[in-house]
Design a protein around this motif. Structure first.
Motif, mmCIF file in Angstrom:
data_model
loop_
_atom_site.group_PDB
_atom_site.id
_atom_site.type_symbol
_atom_site.label_atom_id
_atom_site.label_comp_id
_atom_site.label_asym_id
_atom_site.label_seq_id
_atom_site.Cartn_x
_atom_site.Cartn_y
_atom_site.Cartn_z
ATOM 1 N N TYR A 63 22.590 60.559 88.938
ATOM 2 C CA TYR A 63 22.021 61.380 90.010
ATOM 3 C C TYR A 63 21.022 60.551 90.830
ATOM 4 O O TYR A 63 19.817 60.826 90.817
ATOM 5 C CB TYR A 63 21.335 62.620 89.429
ATOM 6 N N PRO A 64 21.493 59.549 91.571
ATOM 7 C CA PRO A 64 20.572 58.673 92.317
ATOM 8 C C PRO A 64 19.817 59.397 93.427
ATOM 9 O O PRO A 64 18.852 58.856 93.963
ATOM 10 C CB PRO A 64 21.492 57.588 92.870
ATOM 11 N N HIS A 65 20.225 60.599 93.746
ATOM 12 C CA HIS A 65 19.563 61.381 94.789
ATOM 13 C C HIS A 65 18.340 62.143 94.268
ATOM 14 O O HIS A 65 17.671 62.819 95.036
ATOM 15 C CB HIS A 65 20.568 62.366 95.407
ATOM 16 N N THR A 66 18.047 62.015 92.980
ATOM 17 C CA THR A 66 16.938 62.754 92.379
ATOM 18 C C THR A 66 15.939 61.812 91.728
ATOM 19 O O THR A 66 16.320 60.883 91.028
ATOM 20 C CB THR A 66 17.456 63.741 91.308
ATOM 21 N N VAL A 67 14.660 62.086 91.968
ATOM 22 C CA VAL A 67 13.573 61.408 91.265
ATOM 23 C C VAL A 67 12.927 62.457 90.367
ATOM 24 O O VAL A 67 12.544 63.524 90.836
ATOM 25 C CB VAL A 67 12.540 60.808 92.240
ATOM 26 N N LEU A 68 12.847 62.150 89.091
ATOM 27 C CA LEU A 68 12.320 63.085 88.096
ATOM 28 C C LEU A 68 10.951 62.617 87.611
ATOM 29 O O LEU A 68 10.763 61.435 87.322
ATOM 30 C CB LEU A 68 13.269 63.171 86.899
ATOM 31 N N ALA A 69 10.012 63.549 87.523
ATOM 32 C CA ALA A 69 8.713 63.287 86.903
ATOM 33 C C ALA A 69 8.549 64.273 85.754
ATOM 34 O O ALA A 69 8.616 65.490 85.967
ATOM 35 C CB ALA A 69 7.584 63.437 87.902
ATOM 36 N N VAL A 70 8.366 63.756 84.563
ATOM 37 C CA VAL A 70 8.149 64.574 83.375
ATOM 38 C C VAL A 70 6.681 64.426 82.997
ATOM 39 O O VAL A 70 6.247 63.344 82.603
ATOM 40 C CB VAL A 70 9.061 64.122 82.214
ATOM 41 N N SER A 71 5.924 65.498 83.147
ATOM 42 C CA SER A 71 4.480 65.447 82.928
ATOM 43 C C SER A 71 4.113 66.054 81.578
ATOM 44 O O SER A 71 4.359 67.231 81.320
ATOM 45 C CB SER A 71 3.762 66.202 84.051
ATOM 46 N N VAL A 72 3.537 65.212 80.725
ATOM 47 C CA VAL A 72 3.106 65.624 79.390
ATOM 48 C C VAL A 72 1.613 65.930 79.446
ATOM 49 O O VAL A 72 0.822 65.071 79.845
ATOM 50 C CB VAL A 72 3.383 64.502 78.361
ATOM 51 N N PRO A 73 1.189 67.140 79.068
ATOM 52 C CA PRO A 73 -0.244 67.467 79.096
ATOM 53 C C PRO A 73 -1.048 66.560 78.160
ATOM 54 O O PRO A 73 -0.513 66.017 77.190
ATOM 55 C CB PRO A 73 -0.293 68.918 78.611
ATOM 56 N N ALA A 74 -2.321 66.433 78.448
ATOM 57 C CA ALA A 74 -3.221 65.625 77.621
ATOM 58 C C ALA A 74 -3.135 66.067 76.163
ATOM 59 O O ALA A 74 -3.174 67.257 75.863
ATOM 60 C CB ALA A 74 -4.652 65.757 78.131
ATOM 61 N N GLY A 75 -2.961 65.113 75.275
ATOM 62 C CA GLY A 75 -2.932 65.389 73.847
ATOM 63 C C GLY A 75 -1.653 66.008 73.322
ATOM 64 O O GLY A 75 -1.577 66.378 72.158
ATOM 65 N N ALA A 76 -0.626 66.127 74.151
ATOM 66 C CA ALA A 76 0.600 66.819 73.743
ATOM 67 C C ALA A 76 1.665 65.894 73.169
ATOM 68 O O ALA A 76 2.756 66.329 72.858
ATOM 69 C CB ALA A 76 1.181 67.588 74.925
ATOM 70 N N MET A 77 1.339 64.602 73.048
ATOM 71 C CA MET A 77 2.331 63.663 72.532
ATOM 72 C C MET A 77 1.612 62.480 71.896
ATOM 73 O O MET A 77 0.730 61.881 72.510
ATOM 74 C CB MET A 77 3.233 63.172 73.673
ATOM 75 N N ASP A 78 1.998 62.146 70.673
ATOM 76 C CA ASP A 78 1.466 60.948 70.024
ATOM 77 C C ASP A 78 2.243 59.758 70.566
ATOM 78 O O ASP A 78 3.451 59.683 70.412
ATOM 79 C CB ASP A 78 1.637 61.055 68.510
ATOM 80 N N VAL A 79 1.526 58.859 71.228
ATOM 81 C CA VAL A 79 2.188 57.675 71.791
ATOM 82 C C VAL A 79 2.070 56.478 70.870
ATOM 83 O O VAL A 79 2.627 55.418 71.152
ATOM 84 C CB VAL A 79 1.637 57.326 73.199
ATOM 85 N N GLY A 80 1.361 56.641 69.772
ATOM 86 C CA GLY A 80 1.160 55.532 68.849
ATOM 87 C C GLY A 80 0.014 54.660 69.330
ATOM 88 O O GLY A 80 -0.872 55.102 70.053
ATOM 89 N N ALA A 81 0.043 53.402 68.943
ATOM 90 C CA ALA A 81 -0.980 52.433 69.343
ATOM 91 C C ALA A 81 -0.371 51.505 70.385
ATOM 92 O O ALA A 81 0.203 50.471 70.043
ATOM 93 C CB ALA A 81 -1.482 51.656 68.132
ATOM 94 N N LEU A 82 -0.463 51.919 71.635
ATOM 95 C CA LEU A 82 0.136 51.127 72.715
ATOM 96 C C LEU A 82 -0.709 49.893 72.992
ATOM 97 O O LEU A 82 -1.922 49.943 72.867
ATOM 98 C CB LEU A 82 0.266 51.981 73.977
ATOM 99 N N PRO A 83 -0.127 48.806 73.348
ATOM 100 C CA PRO A 83 1.292 48.573 73.573
ATOM 101 C C PRO A 83 2.033 48.038 72.349
ATOM 102 O O PRO A 83 3.260 47.981 72.334
ATOM 103 C CB PRO A 83 1.292 47.530 74.686
#
Length: 180
Positions: free
Chosen positions: A102-122
């Motif tokens: 779907y090259p005609h679409t740009v998607l932004a997925v917004s995760v609220p603060a504290g709603a996902m453990d990202v680990g120890a980036l990077p």
């Protein structure tokens, strides 16, 4: 992400995460304007709340063609990625894996603060973060330092014609919190 917005060079999907929700919202708005060239946003910006949708409905929105422009933006807010059941997560990952269709679409997925453990980036990202960023470009929004927040507060007050002492910003931070 900021450079892509300025250049109008947005494509695919973006995972917006971190503690600074206000800035996430501002950048999402800027992204929508850039995708639509400031025209026909009412037709080509679809905002969806994750609690009120499903992976199938998201894909339907992504698949729809834009009206009177080359691209459209789909914004998925309130995506509590860390709270999804395995089947739900897999369904969303399937949709994200097909974004190139779907090259005609740009998607932004917004995760609220504290709603996902990202680990120890990077160095040590979480398995969830790895799964999502296999298909979505990660964009992290961290809280600003005290000095930057004071400047930001004073600039906004000055723009509104309010003349305050620098210590006023400190008092506002203590009273209101450290997010923008």
């Amino acid at each position: 992400f900021r450079d892509a917005i300025k250049k109008g060079d947005l494509s695919g999907g973006y995972l917006l995460f971190g503690d600074e929700d206000f800035v996430k919202g501002r950048y999402t708005d800027d992204m929508c304007k850039a995708v639509c060239d400031g025209q026909f946003e009412e037709f080509n910006v679809l905002k969806m709340e994750a609690s009120e949708t499903s992976a199938g409905k998201l894909e339907d929105a992504i698949a729809m063609y834009p009206m009177m422009t080359e691209k459209k933006a789909v914004i998925l807010t309130g995506f509590y990625a860390g709270s999804l059941r395995e089947k739900e997560l897999e369904a969303y990952l399937e949709v994200f894996s097909r974004l190139e269709d779907y090259p005609h679409t740009v998607l932004a997925v917004s995760v609220p603060a504290g709603a996902m453990d990202v680990g120890a980036l990077p160095k040590k990202p979480s398995s969830l973060y790895k799964k999502l960023t296999e298909y979505l470009i990660p964009v992290q929004f961290d809280l600003k330092g005290t000095a930057a927040l004071k400047k930001w507060i004073n600039a906004h007050l000055a723009k509104s014609g309010v003349d305050v002492h620098f210590d006023t910003a400190e008092a506002m931070l203590v009273r209101c919190g450290r997010d923008m």
